[in-house]
Scaffold this motif. Structure first.
Motif, PDB file in Angstrom:
ATOM      1  N   LEU A 146       0.831  -1.215   0.000  1.00  0.00           N
ATOM      2  CA  LEU A 146       0.000   0.000   0.000  1.00  0.00           C
ATOM      3  C   LEU A 146       0.862   1.260   0.000  1.00  0.00           C
ATOM      4  CD1 LEU A 146      -2.836  -0.940   2.539  1.00  0.00           C
ATOM      5  CD2 LEU A 146      -2.973  -0.877   0.036  1.00  0.00           C
TER       6      LEU A 146
ATOM      7  N   ARG B 148       7.930   4.694   2.270  1.00  0.00           N
ATOM      8  CA  ARG B 148       7.130   5.359   1.237  1.00  0.00           C
ATOM      9  C   ARG B 148       7.997   6.322   0.443  1.00  0.00           C
ATOM     10  NH1 ARG B 148       1.569   8.155   2.832  1.00  0.00           N
ATOM     11  NH2 ARG B 148       0.577   6.367   1.866  1.00  0.00           N
TER      12      ARG B 148
ATOM     13  N   ASP C  52       2.101   1.962  -3.439  1.00  0.00           N
ATOM     14  CA  ASP C  52       1.066   2.086  -4.466  1.00  0.00           C
ATOM     15  C   ASP C  52       0.790   3.566  -4.721  1.00  0.00           C
ATOM     16  OD1 ASP C  52      -1.251   2.143  -6.021  1.00  0.00           O
ATOM     17  OD2 ASP C  52      -2.175   0.468  -4.941  1.00  0.00           O
TER      18      ASP C  52
ATOM     19  N   ILE D 270      -3.297   3.475   6.525  1.00  0.00           N
ATOM     20  CA  ILE D 270      -2.680   2.281   5.939  1.00  0.00           C
ATOM     21  C   ILE D 270      -2.424   1.246   7.034  1.00  0.00           C
ATOM     22  CG2 ILE D 270      -0.533   1.436   4.883  1.00  0.00           C
ATOM     23  CD1 ILE D 270      -0.762   3.890   3.002  1.00  0.00           C
TER      24      ILE D 270
ATOM     25  N   ARG E  24      -3.051   8.812   1.140  1.00  0.00           N
ATOM     26  CA  ARG E  24      -3.587   8.235   2.383  1.00  0.00           C
ATOM     27  C   ARG E  24      -2.548   8.324   3.490  1.00  0.00           C
ATOM     28  NH1 ARG E  24      -5.714   3.015   2.412  1.00  0.00           N
ATOM     29  NH2 ARG E  24      -7.112   3.736   4.017  1.00  0.00           N
TER      30      ARG E  24
ATOM     31  N   ARG F 117      -1.616   4.974  -6.071  1.00  0.00           N
ATOM     32  CA  ARG F 117      -3.018   5.314  -5.803  1.00  0.00           C
ATOM     33  C   ARG F 117      -3.273   5.567  -4.327  1.00  0.00           C
ATOM     34  NH1 ARG F 117      -5.067   0.016  -8.589  1.00  0.00           N
ATOM     35  NH2 ARG F 117      -3.318  -0.576  -7.314  1.00  0.00           N
ATOM     36  N   GLU F 118      -2.369   5.134  -3.466  1.00  0.00           N
ATOM     37  CA  GLU F 118      -2.505   5.297  -2.015  1.00  0.00           C
ATOM     38  C   GLU F 118      -1.633   6.427  -1.472  1.00  0.00           C
ATOM     39  OE1 GLU F 118      -4.654   3.484  -0.255  1.00  0.00           O
ATOM     40  OE2 GLU F 118      -5.216   2.207  -1.932  1.00  0.00           O
TER      41      GLU F 118
ATOM     42  N   ASP G 273      -5.800  -0.290   7.833  1.00  0.00           N
ATOM     43  CA  ASP G 273      -6.224  -1.169   6.735  1.00  0.00           C
ATOM     44  C   ASP G 273      -5.386  -2.443   6.648  1.00  0.00           C
ATOM     45  OD1 ASP G 273      -8.208   0.574   6.001  1.00  0.00           O
ATOM     46  OD2 ASP G 273      -7.164   1.358   4.232  1.00  0.00           O
ATOM     47  N   SER G 274      -4.209  -2.410   7.255  1.00  0.00           N
ATOM     48  CA  SER G 274      -3.320  -3.573   7.229  1.00  0.00           C
ATOM     49  C   SER G 274      -3.522  -4.482   8.434  1.00  0.00           C
ATOM     50  CB  SER G 274      -1.867  -3.107   7.162  1.00  0.00           C
ATOM     51  OG  SER G 274      -1.665  -2.369   5.964  1.00  0.00           O
TER      52      SER G 274
END
Length: 113
Positions: A56, A98, A59, A70, A65, A61-62, A73-74
């Motif tokens: 994530l 990141r 990504d 994250i 966020r 697209r993330e 969500d993980s």
């Protein structure tokens, strides 16, 4: 419990997994420690969660966020345990991971007109 990714459930316990597999707790624990060569159930689950988070965080697209979302969500219940597990696994903080992904995978530059 999520059928495909039960490790994303923050409150997952070995008993939950054993129940879903219809097998005794001790057999699940033995499979994780002996067959998968993991120190214990929690470390194994956290390793799966960190792998999910790593994907994530890299990504595009993330990118907008937050690290907290994250982490949640993980499958982590809070940021502290997520940061500790992530750094133990990768040697980096989630933020550095990141940022390293952005540097390692720069966006292509448009062709000159």
């Amino acid at each position: 419990m999520r059928d495909e990714s039960p490790y994303l459930e923050p409150e997952l316990k070995v008993a939950d997994l054993a129940r879903s597999l219809q097998t005794p707790d001790y057999k699940v624990t033995r499979a994780i420690t002996a067959s998968l060569q993991q120190p214990n159930f929690n470390r194994y689950v956290n390793a799966l969660r960190v792998e999910h988070a790593k994907a994530l965080l890299r990504d595009p697209r993330e990118a907008s966020r937050s690290i907290l979302l994250i982490a949640l969500d993980s499958g982590f219940a809070s940021l502290g345990p997520f940061n500790r597990a992530f750094k133990a696994d990768t040697g980096m903080t989630p933020r550095a991971w990141r940022a390293d992904g952005v540097v390692s995978n720069p966006q292509p530059k448009p062709a000159p007109a």
